[in-house]
Write a protein that holds these residues in place. Structure first.
Motif, PDB file in Angstrom:
ATOM      1  N   ARG A   1      49.072 -33.854  71.710  1.00 25.77           N
ATOM      2  CA  ARG A   1      48.457 -34.016  73.020  1.00 25.77           C
ATOM      3  C   ARG A   1      48.991 -35.223  73.680  1.00 25.77           C
ATOM      4  O   ARG A   1      48.790 -36.188  73.897  1.00 25.77           O
ATOM      5  CB  ARG A   1      46.963 -34.117  72.896  1.00 25.77           C
ATOM      6  CG  ARG A   1      46.373 -32.780  72.788  1.00 25.77           C
ATOM      7  CD  ARG A   1      44.893 -32.868  73.072  1.00 25.77           C
ATOM      8  NE  ARG A   1      44.206 -31.875  72.439  1.00 25.77           N
ATOM      9  CZ  ARG A   1      44.133 -30.616  72.823  1.00 25.77           C
ATOM     10  NH1 ARG A   1      44.684 -30.198  73.826  1.00 25.77           N
ATOM     11  NH2 ARG A   1      43.469 -29.744  72.176  1.00 25.77           N
TER      12      ARG A   1
ATOM     13  N   GLY B   1      45.309 -35.221  68.050  1.00 25.54           N
ATOM     14  CA  GLY B   1      44.864 -34.389  69.164  1.00 25.54           C
ATOM     15  C   GLY B   1      43.508 -33.756  68.912  1.00 25.54           C
ATOM     16  O   GLY B   1      42.637 -33.750  69.786  1.00 25.54           O
TER      17      GLY B   1
ATOM     18  N   GLU C   1      40.105 -34.585  70.978  1.00 29.80           N
ATOM     19  CA  GLU C   1      39.368 -33.513  71.635  1.00 29.80           C
ATOM     20  C   GLU C   1      37.915 -33.502  71.163  1.00 29.80           C
ATOM     21  O   GLU C   1      36.996 -33.341  71.965  1.00 29.80           O
ATOM     22  CB  GLU C   1      40.020 -32.157  71.375  1.00 29.80           C
ATOM     23  CG  GLU C   1      39.298 -31.036  72.100  1.00 29.80           C
ATOM     24  CD  GLU C   1      40.044 -29.719  72.068  1.00 29.80           C
ATOM     25  OE1 GLU C   1      39.386 -28.689  71.812  1.00 29.80           O
ATOM     26  OE2 GLU C   1      41.265 -29.726  72.305  1.00 29.80           O
TER      27      GLU C   1
ATOM     28  N   SER D   1      45.772 -28.077  70.643  1.00 35.70           N
ATOM     29  CA  SER D   1      45.352 -29.206  69.835  1.00 35.70           C
ATOM     30  C   SER D   1      46.445 -30.183  69.412  1.00 35.70           C
ATOM     31  O   SER D   1      46.142 -31.288  69.167  1.00 35.70           O
ATOM     32  CB  SER D   1      44.676 -28.753  68.570  1.00 35.70           C
ATOM     33  OG  SER D   1      43.870 -27.676  68.777  1.00 35.70           O
TER      34      SER D   1
ATOM     35  N   THR E   1      48.915 -33.564  65.495  1.00 36.77           N
ATOM     36  CA  THR E   1      47.903 -32.516  65.625  1.00 36.77           C
ATOM     37  C   THR E   1      46.526 -33.064  65.256  1.00 36.77           C
ATOM     38  O   THR E   1      45.544 -32.824  65.967  1.00 36.77           O
ATOM     39  CB  THR E   1      48.265 -31.305  64.743  1.00 36.77           C
ATOM     40  OG1 THR E   1      49.522 -30.785  65.178  1.00 36.77           O
ATOM     41  CG2 THR E   1      47.205 -30.223  64.813  1.00 36.77           C
TER      42      THR E   1
ATOM     43  N   PRO F   1      50.718 -33.916  77.641  1.00 40.62           N
ATOM     44  CA  PRO F   1      49.674 -33.824  76.628  1.00 40.62           C
ATOM     45  C   PRO F   1      48.541 -32.900  77.016  1.00 40.62           C
ATOM     46  O   PRO F   1      47.906 -32.317  76.176  1.00 40.62           O
ATOM     47  CB  PRO F   1      49.184 -35.253  76.489  1.00 40.62           C
ATOM     48  CG  PRO F   1      49.555 -35.916  77.746  1.00 40.62           C
ATOM     49  CD  PRO F   1      50.826 -35.226  78.218  1.00 40.62           C
TER      50      PRO F   1
ATOM     51  N   PHE G   1      45.240 -41.242  73.203  1.00 40.87           N
ATOM     52  CA  PHE G   1      46.263 -40.649  72.355  1.00 40.87           C
ATOM     53  C   PHE G   1      47.418 -41.636  72.167  1.00 40.87           C
ATOM     54  O   PHE G   1      47.926 -41.797  71.057  1.00 40.87           O
ATOM     55  CB  PHE G   1      46.770 -39.335  72.961  1.00 40.87           C
ATOM     56  CG  PHE G   1      47.585 -38.529  71.989  1.00 40.87           C
ATOM     57  CD1 PHE G   1      46.988 -37.549  71.216  1.00 40.87           C
ATOM     58  CD2 PHE G   1      48.945 -38.757  71.835  1.00 40.87           C
ATOM     59  CE1 PHE G   1      47.739 -36.805  70.300  1.00 40.87           C
ATOM     60  CE2 PHE G   1      49.698 -38.024  70.929  1.00 40.87           C
ATOM     61  CZ  PHE G   1      49.093 -37.054  70.159  1.00 40.87           C
TER      62      PHE G   1
END
Length: 161
Positions: free
Chosen positions: A161, A111, A115, A158, A108, A153, A25
């Motif tokens: 992060r 994130g 993910e 979502s 977002t 984070p 991230f």
């Protein structure tokens, strides 16, 4: 010593995953001109609107001076504002501004992409089971927690992060 050195222990696995997620991230947030301290501060203020600098520092587990530098830069960029606390004239409450919305959208998306990368190869049922197990583990440990919820984070839905 086995528990500390064994990569199969839950604590070591969670620590490694957290580090990998954070580093990935970081790399993508850096492209937006954000440091880790800045995006974590944004995430914390987003999650705890109206928090004081002291509260943000405690939640991020850093010193007030450290978080203060990040807040100063975010205020300068027009993304965060300090408002006087009506109950304590020495304190200021922190709020995100409308100007940060496009950046929140980007964070977002980062994130969500990270993910998706982390969960690649897992089906919907496996993802649901993983989330349920992690929630259960968190609930098992929550009663022994010394501090309240963090704003790092790993705590974000979502976004950011």
């Amino acid at each position: 010593m086995r528990a500390v050195e064994d990569d199969r222990t839950l604590g070591i696995k969670v620590m490694k995953l957290s580090r990998l997620l954070r580093l990935r991230f970081d790399r993508r947030a850096r492209a937006l001109g954000l440091t880790r301290a800045q995006w974590q501060t944004i995430a914390c203020v987003r999650r705890q609107p109206g928090a004081t600098q002291r509260q943000v520092a405690e939640l991020l587990e850093v010193g007030e001076v450290t978080v203060g530098r990040s807040i100063d830069k975010l205020v300068e960029a027009g993304w965060v504002e300090r408002r006087a606390d009506p109950a304590d004239r020495r304190a200021h409450r922190l709020w995100l501004t409308a100007a940060i919305e496009p950046l929140i959208g980007e964070l977002t998306r980062i994130g969500e992409a990270e993910e998706a990368a982390a969960l690649a190869g897992l089906g919907a049922a496996e993802r649901a089971a993983l989330h349920a197990m992690l929630d259960r583990i968190a609930a098992n440990l929550d009663g022994d927690a010394v501090e309240g919820p963090a704003c790092g984070p790993e705590d974000q839905d979502s976004g950011a992060r």
